[in-house]
Each structure stands twice: as C-alpha cells, then as structure tokens.
Design a protein around this motif. Sequence first.
Motif, PDB file in Angstrom:
ATOM      1  N   GLU A 293     -37.284 -23.984  28.292  1.00 19.50           N
ATOM      2  CA  GLU A 293     -36.574 -24.199  29.555  1.00 19.50           C
ATOM      3  C   GLU A 293     -37.606 -24.512  30.639  1.00 19.50           C
ATOM      4  O   GLU A 293     -38.788 -24.270  30.447  1.00 19.50           O
ATOM      5  N   PRO A 294     -37.153 -25.002  31.780  1.00 18.19           N
ATOM      6  CA  PRO A 294     -38.099 -25.154  32.891  1.00 18.19           C
ATOM      7  C   PRO A 294     -38.577 -23.759  33.305  1.00 18.19           C
ATOM      8  O   PRO A 294     -37.812 -22.972  33.841  1.00 18.19           O
ATOM      9  N   ILE A 295     -39.817 -23.444  33.012  1.00 14.87           N
ATOM     10  CA  ILE A 295     -40.340 -22.096  33.247  1.00 14.87           C
ATOM     11  C   ILE A 295     -41.609 -22.200  34.073  1.00 14.87           C
ATOM     12  O   ILE A 295     -42.453 -23.054  33.813  1.00 14.87           O
ATOM     13  N   THR A 296     -41.708 -21.357  35.082  1.00 10.24           N
ATOM     14  CA  THR A 296     -42.894 -21.335  35.931  1.00 10.24           C
ATOM     15  C   THR A 296     -43.360 -19.891  36.088  1.00 10.24           C
ATOM     16  O   THR A 296     -42.593 -18.955  35.848  1.00 10.24           O
ATOM     17  N   VAL A 297     -44.585 -19.745  36.517  1.00  3.95           N
ATOM     18  CA  VAL A 297     -45.128 -18.414  36.759  1.00  3.95           C
ATOM     19  C   VAL A 297     -44.282 -17.704  37.815  1.00  3.95           C
ATOM     20  O   VAL A 297     -43.974 -16.522  37.676  1.00  3.95           O
ATOM     21  N   SER A 298     -43.885 -18.429  38.851  1.00  2.00           N
ATOM     22  CA  SER A 298     -43.122 -17.788  39.930  1.00  2.00           C
ATOM     23  C   SER A 298     -41.749 -17.319  39.445  1.00  2.00           C
ATOM     24  O   SER A 298     -41.295 -16.239  39.828  1.00  2.00           O
ATOM     25  N   LYS A 299     -41.085 -18.097  38.587  1.00  2.00           N
ATOM     26  CA  LYS A 299     -39.785 -17.661  38.054  1.00  2.00           C
ATOM     27  C   LYS A 299     -39.931 -16.419  37.181  1.00  2.00           C
ATOM     28  O   LYS A 299     -39.117 -15.508  37.238  1.00  2.00           O
TER      29      LYS A 299
ATOM     30  N   LEU B 241     -44.388  -3.764  29.768  1.00  2.00           N
ATOM     31  CA  LEU B 241     -44.315  -5.002  30.546  1.00  2.00           C
ATOM     32  C   LEU B 241     -44.932  -6.149  29.758  1.00  2.00           C
ATOM     33  O   LEU B 241     -44.358  -7.240  29.705  1.00  2.00           O
ATOM     34  N   ILE B 242     -46.054  -5.914  29.128  1.00  2.02           N
ATOM     35  CA  ILE B 242     -46.715  -6.965  28.341  1.00  2.02           C
ATOM     36  C   ILE B 242     -45.805  -7.430  27.213  1.00  2.02           C
ATOM     37  O   ILE B 242     -45.598  -8.629  27.019  1.00  2.02           O
ATOM     38  N   VAL B 243     -45.238  -6.487  26.465  1.00  2.00           N
ATOM     39  CA  VAL B 243     -44.355  -6.839  25.348  1.00  2.00           C
ATOM     40  C   VAL B 243     -43.136  -7.598  25.858  1.00  2.00           C
ATOM     41  O   VAL B 243     -42.775  -8.657  25.327  1.00  2.00           O
ATOM     42  N   ASP B 244     -42.503  -7.081  26.905  1.00  2.00           N
ATOM     43  CA  ASP B 244     -41.316  -7.734  27.464  1.00  2.00           C
ATOM     44  C   ASP B 244     -41.640  -9.126  27.988  1.00  2.00           C
ATOM     45  O   ASP B 244     -40.867 -10.070  27.789  1.00  2.00           O
ATOM     46  N   LEU B 245     -42.769  -9.260  28.655  1.00  2.00           N
ATOM     47  CA  LEU B 245     -43.173 -10.553  29.199  1.00  2.00           C
ATOM     48  C   LEU B 245     -43.386 -11.578  28.097  1.00  2.00           C
ATOM     49  O   LEU B 245     -42.870 -12.699  28.163  1.00  2.00           O
TER      50      LEU B 245
ATOM     51  N   SER C 107     -46.102  -9.647  40.744  1.00  2.00           N
ATOM     52  CA  SER C 107     -46.734 -10.807  41.377  1.00  2.00           C
ATOM     53  C   SER C 107     -47.042 -11.891  40.347  1.00  2.00           C
ATOM     54  O   SER C 107     -47.145 -11.623  39.145  1.00  2.00           O
ATOM     55  N   GLU C 108     -47.220 -13.101  40.849  1.00  2.00           N
ATOM     56  CA  GLU C 108     -47.596 -14.225  39.987  1.00  2.00           C
ATOM     57  C   GLU C 108     -48.950 -13.970  39.346  1.00  2.00           C
ATOM     58  O   GLU C 108     -49.169 -14.320  38.179  1.00  2.00           O
ATOM     59  N   SER C 109     -49.857 -13.355  40.095  1.00  2.00           N
ATOM     60  CA  SER C 109     -51.184 -13.095  39.535  1.00  2.00           C
ATOM     61  C   SER C 109     -51.116 -12.086  38.392  1.00  2.00           C
ATOM     62  O   SER C 109     -51.888 -12.175  37.438  1.00  2.00           O
ATOM     63  N   THR C 110     -50.178 -11.137  38.454  1.00  2.00           N
ATOM     64  CA  THR C 110     -50.000 -10.181  37.355  1.00  2.00           C
ATOM     65  C   THR C 110     -49.553 -10.914  36.100  1.00  2.00           C
ATOM     66  O   THR C 110     -50.071 -10.673  35.009  1.00  2.00           O
ATOM     67  N   ILE C 111     -48.596 -11.815  36.246  1.00  2.00           N
ATOM     68  CA  ILE C 111     -48.108 -12.606  35.096  1.00  2.00           C
ATOM     69  C   ILE C 111     -49.256 -13.422  34.522  1.00  2.00           C
ATOM     70  O   ILE C 111     -49.495 -13.413  33.314  1.00  2.00           O
ATOM     71  N   ALA C 112     -49.973 -14.126  35.375  1.00  2.00           N
ATOM     72  CA  ALA C 112     -51.087 -14.969  34.916  1.00  2.00           C
ATOM     73  C   ALA C 112     -52.146 -14.133  34.211  1.00  2.00           C
ATOM     74  O   ALA C 112     -52.669 -14.539  33.164  1.00  2.00           O
ATOM     75  N   ARG C 113     -52.456 -12.968  34.762  1.00  2.00           N
ATOM     76  CA  ARG C 113     -53.482 -12.094  34.170  1.00  2.00           C
ATOM     77  C   ARG C 113     -53.043 -11.581  32.802  1.00  2.00           C
ATOM     78  O   ARG C 113     -53.833 -11.546  31.854  1.00  2.00           O
ATOM     79  N   ILE C 114     -51.772 -11.196  32.660  1.00  2.00           N
ATOM     80  CA  ILE C 114     -51.285 -10.684  31.375  1.00  2.00           C
ATOM     81  C   ILE C 114     -51.317 -11.785  30.319  1.00  2.00           C
ATOM     82  O   ILE C 114     -51.770 -11.563  29.192  1.00  2.00           O
ATOM     83  N   VAL C 115     -50.850 -12.975  30.682  1.00  2.00           N
ATOM     84  CA  VAL C 115     -50.851 -14.087  29.711  1.00  2.00           C
ATOM     85  C   VAL C 115     -52.281 -14.417  29.297  1.00  2.00           C
ATOM     86  O   VAL C 115     -52.565 -14.596  28.109  1.00  2.00           O
ATOM     87  N   LYS C 116     -53.188 -14.456  30.255  1.00  2.00           N
ATOM     88  CA  LYS C 116     -54.594 -14.748  29.942  1.00  2.00           C
ATOM     89  C   LYS C 116     -55.177 -13.663  29.032  1.00  2.00           C
ATOM     90  O   LYS C 116     -55.888 -13.956  28.068  1.00  2.00           O
ATOM     91  N   TYR C 117     -54.852 -12.398  29.330  1.00  2.00           N
ATOM     92  CA  TYR C 117     -55.328 -11.261  28.534  1.00  2.00           C
ATOM     93  C   TYR C 117     -54.810 -11.336  27.093  1.00  2.00           C
ATOM     94  O   TYR C 117     -55.553 -11.114  26.146  1.00  2.00           O
TER      95      TYR C 117
ATOM     96  N   ALA D 254     -42.405 -14.191  37.346  1.00  2.00           N
ATOM     97  CA  ALA D 254     -42.789 -13.081  38.221  1.00  2.00           C
ATOM     98  C   ALA D 254     -41.565 -12.522  38.936  1.00  2.00           C
ATOM     99  O   ALA D 254     -41.395 -11.305  39.041  1.00  2.00           O
ATOM    100  N   GLU D 255     -40.711 -13.402  39.390  1.00  2.00           N
ATOM    101  CA  GLU D 255     -39.473 -12.982  40.060  1.00  2.00           C
ATOM    102  C   GLU D 255     -38.571 -12.208  39.095  1.00  2.00           C
ATOM    103  O   GLU D 255     -37.985 -11.200  39.465  1.00  2.00           O
ATOM    104  N   HIS D 256     -38.504 -12.670  37.870  1.00  2.00           N
ATOM    105  CA  HIS D 256     -37.678 -11.995  36.853  1.00  2.00           C
ATOM    106  C   HIS D 256     -38.151 -10.564  36.595  1.00  2.00           C
ATOM    107  O   HIS D 256     -37.343  -9.657  36.429  1.00  2.00           O
ATOM    108  N   PHE D 257     -39.473 -10.366  36.570  1.00  2.00           N
ATOM    109  CA  PHE D 257     -40.041  -9.051  36.246  1.00  2.00           C
ATOM    110  C   PHE D 257     -40.410  -8.230  37.487  1.00  2.00           C
ATOM    111  O   PHE D 257     -40.924  -7.126  37.366  1.00  2.00           O
ATOM    112  N   PHE D 258     -40.178  -8.779  38.684  1.00  2.00           N
ATOM    113  CA  PHE D 258     -40.481  -8.078  39.932  1.00  2.00           C
ATOM    114  C   PHE D 258     -41.962  -7.693  40.040  1.00  2.00           C
ATOM    115  O   PHE D 258     -42.305  -6.587  40.430  1.00  2.00           O
TER     116      PHE D 258
END
Length: 194
Positions: A94-100, A80-84, A108-118, A102-106
């Motif tokens: 492109e216009p990219i948001t945490v919610s878009k 997931l980390i590599v794919d993200l 939560s938004e907090s998971t996306i934010a945590r992985i990017v921060k990590y 998160a929706e793409h990877f099924f």
Amino acid sequence: CSEDENFYRAFYSLIKEQRMIDLSKSEFSTINFHLNKLDEYTRNNLGRDYIMSGMLGIISELALYTDRVQKNDNSHSDSLIVDLMEYIEQHYTEPITVSKVAEHFFVSESTIARIVKYKTGKSFGEYIENMRLSDAKNMLDNEFYHCTAKETAKLCGYHVYSTFYRAYLRRFGIPPTDKRKRDGYKNMPFKTNK
C-alpha cells in the motif's frame, strides 16, 4: 544543622514528600522504613555511618525499582518492534510512509526509522523497496504467474510503473519486461507494456 543533615533532608524530601518516582506500595513501604530509620539516626545524632547505611538501603531499593522499570520498558520496546515489523509486512504493498506508520503507532518518525534500521540494517524506504522488488522478482520468476510487468508493479505497491521499472533495473540489472522473455516463458500468454 550539619552538611550531612542538609543532604539527608533534601534526599528525604525528594523520596518521601514529593514522590517524584512511581513506586509500588511495597517498594514505598520498604523505602519508607529506611527513611524513618534515617530520620531516627539523624535525630539521635548517631553519626555518619548510621546515616550512610540507611541511605545505602534506600539506594539499593531504588536500584531494584530502576531494574523493574527498565524491564518493563524493554518489553514495551520489544512488542513495539514486533508489531511494527508485522505492520510493515502486512501493508508494504500500500502507499506507506514513515509518517503514516508513526501516526499509527503514536510514536515519532525517528523512532520508526531507528527501529527499521536496527532490525534490517536499511532505511525505511530501502526496506520497503527491498520487499516490493523481492516480491516482484518472485512473481516474474514464476512460470505459472500470468501478469504483466505493469500489473506486477501495482500488486507489489508501485503505483507508478516507471518508478518500478527503474528500481527493478537498478537492483537486478535487467528490465522487468525482459525477465520473462529471457527465462524462456514462451508458451505463456505474455503481454508487453508499451
């Protein structure tokens, strides 16, 4: 019925009858062997030591099971980390948001934010801005690049020029329009955006 027998029966019910964990056939077979031994020890009143040794066998099998599950979860997390991170690198212009994302990877938004921060030490927004501004700087630094600052902003994912202008100025200390002039690209066709 002794306290040990009550404990054993509850343990037996949890593992064998309710199947609350997803064991492979071989894992279940091994644990079932130990459970049958426990049952035999209890019926024959062989004592606490026998019961405890049987339970120890079950607990060690469950530890192996937990280790296997943990390894599977880690490999899923790693992919997931590599794919993200690949997805962000391919779509940050492109216009990219945490919610878009998160929706793409099924997830939560907090998971996306945590992985990017990590992975980056930055928030999602800071990471996207950093990638966009780095690209813009590289383009404007290139003497063979013939786009205006406004065109560069759009190519790097800024659809509102004033947002790009302020971010560039804050990050590099000079406006993007002055960058090319200051570096002496006088022989190049250069358009200003006013």
